[in-house]
Design an enzyme around this catalytic site. Structure first.
Site, PDB file in Angstrom:
ATOM      1  N   LEU A   1      30.383  15.519  36.476  1.00 29.19           N
ATOM      2  CA  LEU A   1      29.118  15.465  36.856  1.00 29.19           C
ATOM      3  C   LEU A   1      28.382  16.923  36.476  1.00 29.19           C
ATOM      4  O   LEU A   1      26.832  16.720  36.556  1.00 29.19           O
ATOM      5  CB  LEU A   1      28.606  14.951  38.314  1.00 29.19           C
ATOM      6  CG  LEU A   1      27.677  13.977  38.550  1.00 29.19           C
ATOM      7  CD1 LEU A   1      27.688  13.043  37.576  1.00 29.19           C
ATOM      8  CD2 LEU A   1      27.829  13.429  39.982  1.00 29.19           C
ATOM      9  N   SER A   2      29.092  17.873  36.362  1.00 29.69           N
ATOM     10  CA  SER A   2      28.275  19.116  36.529  1.00 29.69           C
ATOM     11  C   SER A   2      28.109  19.753  35.083  1.00 29.69           C
ATOM     12  O   SER A   2      29.429  20.009  34.546  1.00 29.69           O
ATOM     13  CB  SER A   2      29.115  20.136  37.644  1.00 29.69           C
ATOM     14  OG  SER A   2      28.931  21.200  37.260  1.00 29.69           O
ATOM     15  N   PRO A   3      27.110  20.166  34.639  1.00 32.86           N
ATOM     16  CA  PRO A   3      27.158  20.553  33.188  1.00 32.86           C
ATOM     17  C   PRO A   3      27.741  21.988  32.960  1.00 32.86           C
ATOM     18  O   PRO A   3      28.177  22.039  32.149  1.00 32.86           O
ATOM     19  CB  PRO A   3      25.553  20.634  33.002  1.00 32.86           C
ATOM     20  CG  PRO A   3      24.822  20.393  34.158  1.00 32.86           C
ATOM     21  CD  PRO A   3      25.826  19.855  35.362  1.00 32.86           C
TER      22      PRO A   3
ATOM     23  N   THR B   1      29.885  23.025  34.402  1.00 28.42           N
ATOM     24  CA  THR B   1      31.647  22.841  34.273  1.00 28.42           C
ATOM     25  C   THR B   1      32.165  22.573  33.133  1.00 28.42           C
ATOM     26  O   THR B   1      33.190  22.847  32.774  1.00 28.42           O
ATOM     27  CB  THR B   1      31.980  21.624  35.475  1.00 28.42           C
ATOM     28  OG1 THR B   1      31.387  22.122  36.795  1.00 28.42           O
ATOM     29  CG2 THR B   1      33.226  21.407  35.422  1.00 28.42           C
TER      30      THR B   1
END
Lengths: 276, 227
Positions: B16-18, B20
């Site tokens: 969900l984390s860009p 990342t």
């Protein structure tokens, strides 16, 4: 001399400010009737023009408040690179509290705060910046603050900006190396002395820090950063192809180098083996 | 003459984390270049935020605006084909990633040779094609692109509400919290027997320094230096 042909040789010495050195490039210009042949002996790229201008330095503004530890990292790195890159570094002391009020602020939770302490230690070790967390960071940052320091830096910027870099460094050393005050007049005078500012001049500048002109200038600098989208310190604005590129923090140097068309040699460029 | 022991580097992440995705691609590029043993550890970001009492950075509007531009510039430089979804808030805060996290966990538990590519396919769905990652069909599609045989993918999908899978995702999340995590990605490099935790996609050069390795930038395959 043959027939009606006239040869004239001109040697033009050009001194270039590129990369901080003063390598001279030699141009031999041969004028032969209507044909002009230019031979270039320099390894530098020279614009194809008879107006031999040095490549324009790109303006990079560093907005900062000395109460911000990551700003010290960014400040030292930018100072190290200002001679290596084709940039014109402009130090812009601003007021972090004004930025926080302008945009809102998430207080870091305990895990994040704990991480930041370790992160600062590891980074400053690697960057060779002599950082030590003050005994009471919350008091330093949130209670004592940096208004007087910011105004003093502003007064120096307005009157004798050749001292701005070293005064900035001395203030960082006070707060983030020796855990010393930066709010009292005596503290600012001490930093000024270490920065090489003559005592009389320092006294005079200190007397102006509540003047409207100085307050206004600090406010304008803070507003300029807000207008660029700032939400913290440091805020770096690099002017690339006429467009401002804003970077927050001390960890976008490699990206900024890329956008400036420059090379990143790490935080200690003087140790880099690559040719500059 | 034993080969030098590879240093273990754990990569805790939620798709969900860009940022990342950036860190993930960089770590994948470096896993052959550095003397490391990269272990992908899918976790649950929502659990991390609660556990660490943290708030997503996008809550400060000026910061959210900056992050959009920052991601574009970084992903351009890193050559990661990122595109912000049309409704990032819905993607991150409403739809979430519990099913994706559990599916990744099931793959990690049973056939971890597909974990890297499945991770990549999920990132591409959400942050390149603006597609769903919550529905079974979405996860099957990502699995297919990751090369997971259909029967195997169906079987793994059927386990995502099993206690064992839920527990494993929870354990990974807790392990990250125990290392001091407050967001994604959380990278734990084991150096001289001591865990060094790094948050974010912008500590690679520091981590390289601490691992005794060299940082060649985000595209090491293009670096001219000899490896």
């Amino acid at each position: 001399m043959c027939g009606g042909i006239i040869n004239r040789f001109f040697t033009v010495m050009i001194s270039s400010r590129s990369r901080g050195d003063s390598e001279n490039s030699e141009l031999k210009v041969t004028v032969k009737e209507t044909r002009i042949t230019v031979y270039m002996y320099s390894r530098q790229v020279i614009q194809r023009s008879f107006k031999m201008a040095a490549p324009i330095r790109k303006s990079v503004e560093l907005f900062y408040d000395v109460v911000s530890p990551y700003s010290w990292l960014a400040f030292e790195v930018m100072c190290r690179y200002q001679q290596k890159w084709n940039i014109d570094l402009k130090l812009r002391p601003f007021f972090l509290s004004g930025i926080m009020q302008g945009v809102g602020f998430n207080q870091p939770g305990p895990s994040k705060a704990s991480y930041m302490g370790k992160d600062l230690k590891r980074q400053t070790d690697m960057y060779k910046v002599p950082f030590k967390m003050p005994s009471n960071p919350a008091e330093v940052i949130l209670i004592k603050g940096s208004l007087n320091a910011g105004r003093f830096l502003t007064a120096v910027d307005m009157n004798c900006d050749q001292y701005l870099e070293e005064l900035t460094r001395q203030l960082f050393l006070r707060v983030y190396y020796r855990d010393e005050d930066i709010t009292e007049p005596a503290s600012l005078m001490s930093a000024a002395a270490k920065a090489g500012i003559p005592e009389d001049m320092a006294k005079q500048l200190l007397s102006t820090i509540k003047d409207q002109a100085v307050k206004d200038r600090l406010r304008e600098t803070t507003q300029a950063a807000l207008d660029h989208g700032a939400f913290g310190s440091p805020t770096i604005v690099a002017h690339v192809d006429g467009k401002p590129q804003m970077f927050f923090g001390s960890d976008r140097m490699e990206l900024m180098a890329h956008m400036l068309g420059e090379k990143w040699y790490g935080p200690l460029p003087e140790l880099a083996k690559a040719k500059m």
